[in-house]
Design a protein around this motif. Sequence first.
Motif, mmCIF file in Angstrom:
data_model
loop_
_atom_site.group_PDB
_atom_site.id
_atom_site.type_symbol
_atom_site.label_atom_id
_atom_site.label_comp_id
_atom_site.label_asym_id
_atom_site.label_seq_id
_atom_site.Cartn_x
_atom_site.Cartn_y
_atom_site.Cartn_z
ATOM 1 N N THR A 98 63.358 39.592 39.571
ATOM 2 C CA THR A 98 63.254 40.206 40.816
ATOM 3 C C THR A 98 62.187 39.693 41.921
ATOM 4 O OG1 THR A 98 63.525 42.211 39.157
ATOM 5 C CG2 THR A 98 63.037 42.933 41.480
ATOM 6 N N PHE A 127 69.207 42.715 46.874
ATOM 7 C CA PHE A 127 69.368 43.366 45.473
ATOM 8 C C PHE A 127 70.452 44.582 45.641
ATOM 9 C CE2 PHE A 127 65.970 40.702 43.874
ATOM 10 C CZ PHE A 127 66.594 40.124 42.553
ATOM 11 N N LEU A 182 67.841 42.270 34.939
ATOM 12 C CA LEU A 182 66.834 41.680 35.740
ATOM 13 C C LEU A 182 65.851 41.413 34.811
ATOM 14 C CD1 LEU A 182 66.361 44.639 38.715
ATOM 15 C CD2 LEU A 182 67.313 42.063 38.571
ATOM 16 N N GLU A 241 61.832 40.753 34.499
ATOM 17 C CA GLU A 241 60.678 41.050 34.973
ATOM 18 C C GLU A 241 59.564 40.748 33.823
ATOM 19 O OE1 GLU A 241 60.401 44.558 37.151
ATOM 20 O OE2 GLU A 241 62.130 44.285 38.479
ATOM 21 N N CYS A 276 61.770 46.096 40.611
ATOM 22 C CA CYS A 276 63.147 46.674 41.173
ATOM 23 C C CYS A 276 62.983 48.005 41.763
ATOM 24 C CB CYS A 276 64.084 46.635 40.086
ATOM 25 S SG CYS A 276 63.685 47.581 38.789
#
Length: 442
Positions: free
Chosen positions: A207, A223, A239, A241, A255
């Motif tokens: 992200t 996104f 995603l 992260e 996000c």
Amino acid sequence: MTHVLHRSIVHRYPIAVSGKDICIQDETGKSYIDASGGAAMSCLGHSHPAVIAAMRAQLENLEYAHTSFFTSQAAEDLADDLVAHAPLGLGHVFFVSGGSEGIEAALKIARQYFVELGQPQRRHLIARRQSYHGVTLGALAVGSRLRQRRQFHPLLIETHHVSPAYEYRERHAEETAQGYGERLAQELEDKISTLGGENVIAFIAETVVGATMGAVPAVPGYFKLVREICDRHGILLILDEVMCGIGRTGTLYACEQEKVNPDLIVIAKGLGGGFAPIGALLVHDKIFNAIAGGSGTFAHSHTYTGHPLACATALAVQRVMRRDNLLSKVRDRGVYLARRLQERFGNHPFVGDVRGRGLFQGLELVVDRRTKEPFDPGKKLHERIKQEGMARGLMVYPMGGTVDGARGDHVLLAPPFIVDGAAIDTIVERLGDAIDAATAAT
Ligand SMILES: Cc1ncc(COP(=O)(O)O)c(C=O)c1O
């Protein structure tokens, strides 16, 4: 002579002997400000008493019980806690011991989901250039850190890459940020039509890009467009992260700021805060339900999955985050760090860009600010900055290959969430001195 196979065989590493708050001390007594949280892990700093107490309490009761026999209260409680604060729809958690393992699990559950749905033809994974997803073979295949990838290429599964969202270098002068985001989305759409939407499993992206580019967020709206494209083709959005998630950018998940909910999300570093090796894959209910109503088993497990000590540790980290209101501190101190970096480097002759979110900030080094020409990679400027920082008692996380995997240098900053304004001033001052010394020597 060491028997440890260190990351670099030629480099001599100081021995870290203790840590307290935002500092680590080596065996000579020298203290280093940990301005990178190691590699964006130590969100609570070092030796946090509440986390250590929780670890002790867990060890005194139960150190381990294999997950083919038992669950543990620590794993159940941590999963409840994560789901309670997760992006919409992510109702289940698969525990792992780190980021790469989390990515492997994400790729495999994504594939299994489509097999369970009766779509076994879906086999393509699309990722972005200039991303890092880990070192195990699946994670390496979707990642694109060229130097780490090149020699293992014959062993990697086939993957497809599109452009990163790299506004500083790749947005055209006449293009708006929105137009740039639309161009990137169109590139993804084109890639999917080449492969056939019905053949694609997932699109995976960090992200906010961490290690490979130095804290690069996407342009606004990007996104959302990606999410729409994935939905249109029934493709999963994964995603990563591992670095930017669980509070580092000022929201638990990066996000949230994109207003996008993924189907799968992987977190790791800040989850255990460096106190225990742990990562987690959060799984959307639709994926869980497909497996629950199909084979009934995710065909993937590790011996240390859901390790009680690691889970109790991560739960303690999450509780301290809430107790001490650390997310709002990340936001406030992130603003202060960004301002101080702008003041020191905004007109620096060799710093082309300062970017990031929250306590996740990056600087990109250039020979010429106007042309954005990077330094000669042979000079290894990033390594020099790291050494100059260490000499001044400062840990930062510089990396090379920012532009295309070979050229470019950046510095990543990810200090613990407990950092205060005075420490930020010292970090910026030492970093400025380190960059000036390193660039003067090139
Ligand atoms: C975004 C991202 N994904 C995955 C990984 C791999 O995590 P690990 O080193 O814990 O395997 C990292 C590590 O830096 C990372 O930054």
